[in-house]
Design an enzyme around this catalytic site. Sequence first.
Site, PDB file in Angstrom:
ATOM      1  N   GLY A   7       0.801  -1.216   0.000  1.00  0.00           N
ATOM      2  CA  GLY A   7       0.000   0.000   0.000  1.00  0.00           C
ATOM      3  C   GLY A   7       0.841   1.277   0.000  1.00  0.00           C
ATOM      4  O   GLY A   7       2.059   1.249   0.211  1.00  0.00           O
ATOM      5  N   HIS A   8       0.162   2.386  -0.180  1.00  0.00           N
ATOM      6  CA  HIS A   8       0.858   3.679  -0.252  1.00  0.00           C
ATOM      7  C   HIS A   8       1.586   4.000   1.052  1.00  0.00           C
ATOM      8  O   HIS A   8       1.097   3.733   2.131  1.00  0.00           O
ATOM      9  CB  HIS A   8      -0.093   4.816  -0.618  1.00  0.00           C
ATOM     10  CG  HIS A   8      -1.333   4.914   0.185  1.00  0.00           C
ATOM     11  ND1 HIS A   8      -2.414   5.648  -0.215  1.00  0.00           N
ATOM     12  CD2 HIS A   8      -1.689   4.351   1.362  1.00  0.00           C
ATOM     13  CE1 HIS A   8      -3.358   5.560   0.682  1.00  0.00           C
ATOM     14  NE2 HIS A   8      -2.958   4.781   1.646  1.00  0.00           N
TER      15      HIS A   8
END
Lengths: 333, 333, 333
Positions: free
Chosen positions: A237-238
């Site tokens: 994920g970011h």
Amino acid sequence: MAMTLGEIAVRFGLELTGDPGLAVDGVAALASAAPGKLTFCTGAKYRAELAVTRATAVVLPRELAAACPVASLVSPRPYAAYARIAQTLHPVPAVTGGRAPGVQVAPTAQVAASAWIGPNVVIGDGAVIGERCSIGPNSVLEEGVRLGDDCRLQAGVVLNRGVVAGARCSFKSGAVVGSDGFGFAPDADGYVKVPHLGGVILGDDVEVGANTTIDRGTIGDTVVGDGVKLDNQVQVGHNCRIGAHTVIAGCVGISGSSIIGSRCMIGGAVGIAGHLEIGDEVVVTGYSLVTHSLPGPGMYSSGWPAIEARKWRRAVARLHRLDPRGRGGAGGG
Amino acid sequence: MAMTLGEIAVRFGLELTGDPGLAVDGVAALASAAPGKLTFCTGAKYRAELAVTRATAVVLPRELAAACPVASLVSPRPYAAYARIAQTLHPVPAVTGGRAPGVQVAPTAQVAASAWIGPNVVIGDGAVIGERCSIGPNSVLEEGVRLGDDCRLQAGVVLNRGVVAGARCSFKSGAVVGSDGFGFAPDADGYVKVPHLGGVILGDDVEVGANTTIDRGTIGDTVVGDGVKLDNQVQVGHNCRIGAHTVIAGCVGISGSSIIGSRCMIGGAVGIAGHLEIGDEVVVTGYSLVTHSLPGPGMYSSGWPAIEARKWRRAVARLHRLDPRGRGGAGGG
Amino acid sequence: MAMTLGEIAVRFGLELTGDPGLAVDGVAALASAAPGKLTFCTGAKYRAELAVTRATAVVLPRELAAACPVASLVSPRPYAAYARIAQTLHPVPAVTGGRAPGVQVAPTAQVAASAWIGPNVVIGDGAVIGERCSIGPNSVLEEGVRLGDDCRLQAGVVLNRGVVAGARCSFKSGAVVGSDGFGFAPDADGYVKVPHLGGVILGDDVEVGANTTIDRGTIGDTVVGDGVKLDNQVQVGHNCRIGAHTVIAGCVGISGSSIIGSRCMIGGAVGIAGHLEIGDEVVVTGYSLVTHSLPGPGMYSSGWPAIEARKWRRAVARLHRLDPRGRGGAGGG
């Protein structure tokens, strides 16, 4: 290529018992190796196979040397020694610089003359491709991507705008690095997309598996350290940060903004919630769910081994029966 | 671009405390923002960072306004307000119509002149591409695909025959929409493939993550409602129906013919069995397995948090020990 | 195309009750079928829909024939019979040999004249493509790939060097077959990559789902048997062997060197550890974790059904409370 056992012993610092003039021209499995091949044996549980191997030489730990019926090469880390020998006997072909038909490279991109750009590859403005990189067919490198020397992309890799990778990184087919993360702010009437203004920075020697996805940061970057190995179908994920030499097996999902330490081993299909911190040298066994930060070093688990279905249904019911308030809860209805 | 705080307050309906003439030219994180940047603070747990921020302005809820050392913009939904401001300060470049080299568009396809068709894109017979769509390099849109206005496809997206999407949909790299679902009828000597004659219909403002897959229906369509957001590596089976404004996190798998309500939030790596019905406003926490229909609104779970491995092994043994019939059951043998 | 019920009864060996001269031109769902369509009914739970169907004919088991208000076609396996009829009424278009623009085929590749090679496809040295194969746009088949007759690749498939597939195999978009497996030998200063010298061999009638990945073997091959069906986003590790007619649902991950028997059914999102052996005719229900070898035939499980979140939290705490040594263990800290 072929090497003599003497050459191998010298080059890889191994202790040879046997004729140094014998040659091997490749590697094979312990049980099926033919004469002329080198193999390995990592532990006593393969002793029966070792006893009857037809290989010319076996890389093994000291305690198995006496049991080896053929030439032996002793190493404290026989599997790593085997891997290095196998790389030498079966070398990856060197990259020949050039461009295949159908390539589209933006005029402002800088591509090393020693790099190979495969068929139909698209490279955007300002991208920088290092020496001896190999870019597989139909891959897309958007504007501003920077690859260090000796990176290899298989066919069909996508690196979105501004992704930065160090030297000797490897990207397998279908990997997508740098797409916008999953960021939506709830509003009165649905969701507002949060702009993803950060990037993705990969260190040296990073391996990104097939169909693995790594999202760019919202503000600030997603960072993957040197030597990190990501298996297939991993989702990062970011704004995650993954420390050096951490190994993540297939199908793992890591939610946004989590930090994973160095030299961790994350088992297959593990789920890691967002905004956590996992220490150095943490092992998470396969199919576990990480919902809290985990200090390192340590080994953590939450996977239930499958058993016969009828026994399993009883076990599930049993847990819920323990609490009178839990009656009938299993159905969720 | 740059805006003054006064302009921002007026445009987004926020209450400004501070000099309306101050300008910001971008967003940054609360802890690292330099002067000239706008940031946000959503809750009291970031109060320490707020106290020392060097940002020019902070979007925040009313209860934090007094603690803000710089200009503040008060909003009841500060994250959504921040997202809208960030979109304005960092605008996505407008689409410039045209076609890159290597494009192959069927003569019967209708492509708006304002749409951008990237390198090596293939568009099939009868496809319809709306105004200002942007189709990334190496994407494939098969025959009969219909995209509303302002859709954006990143590189390497595949939309199979007849997929229909509304306006402003976004598809990240590696997304595959409209492949045949997993339908095989057992027969005496193996399996017979069940033809997939349905399609996929996406509403407006749908976001499809990288390497996410949405299968077409067998008979009848797979339907994804307005405003649905699907993260990376989600799998949506044939004939599923997902209600408007539902958000589905990464690595979720939804088996065929399940119906998910509106405004649901499905956590990462959740598994949803087939032929279920999940109500509106249902939250399923990450790594849960849904095996029964779930009424909404409500929150449901079945994930086990990882703990130290030796404690976990004891817990697993304990459950099986509770039932004398369960002895030895953990091995599955 | 259209067929009379008499033709259908004869061709598929079904017992017709009704007018053999009636014609149908397609299939539809039981509840929504219009006159002129054929449908199916597999069990008594659809009896209400059967009673009011407007279809011209229904394929069903004998016990439902009396309840059918229209023509019936009795089969002991009505769903399989339906699937075959649907394939006939809605035939997949025959493949027309040829090459689209932008194709790059190595001079030493052998491509049957009856095969269709789609836009921008890249085919490497020594590849062999059988009769009537269809290769979708932007697919890449590396050197030495061999496809039997009648294989179909959707857009954007990657088959790495030397992958071998039998006849009538199907590959959906984003499938990656033959990438290097996840093999790294730990060494003093990180990991050494283990060369992957084996291949991938697929039998006849194998179906590979969208974004599914199958790794090549390290030494020796990864082998997928005849008639195996892999759904989307499945990961098959190096040196796995999957027996004939086994069906694997979406999002399953199989670690390296595991052996799965024939005619197994592996539910969605199951995780299978490495170096295991699963017998023939084993069913593993969805979301289970397999950590031990499983004898067949048998059905195995370890998934926890989601329940209300507050009840679930109590159940988790309860298991840990059972053992006084487990106090506080749930946090993992």
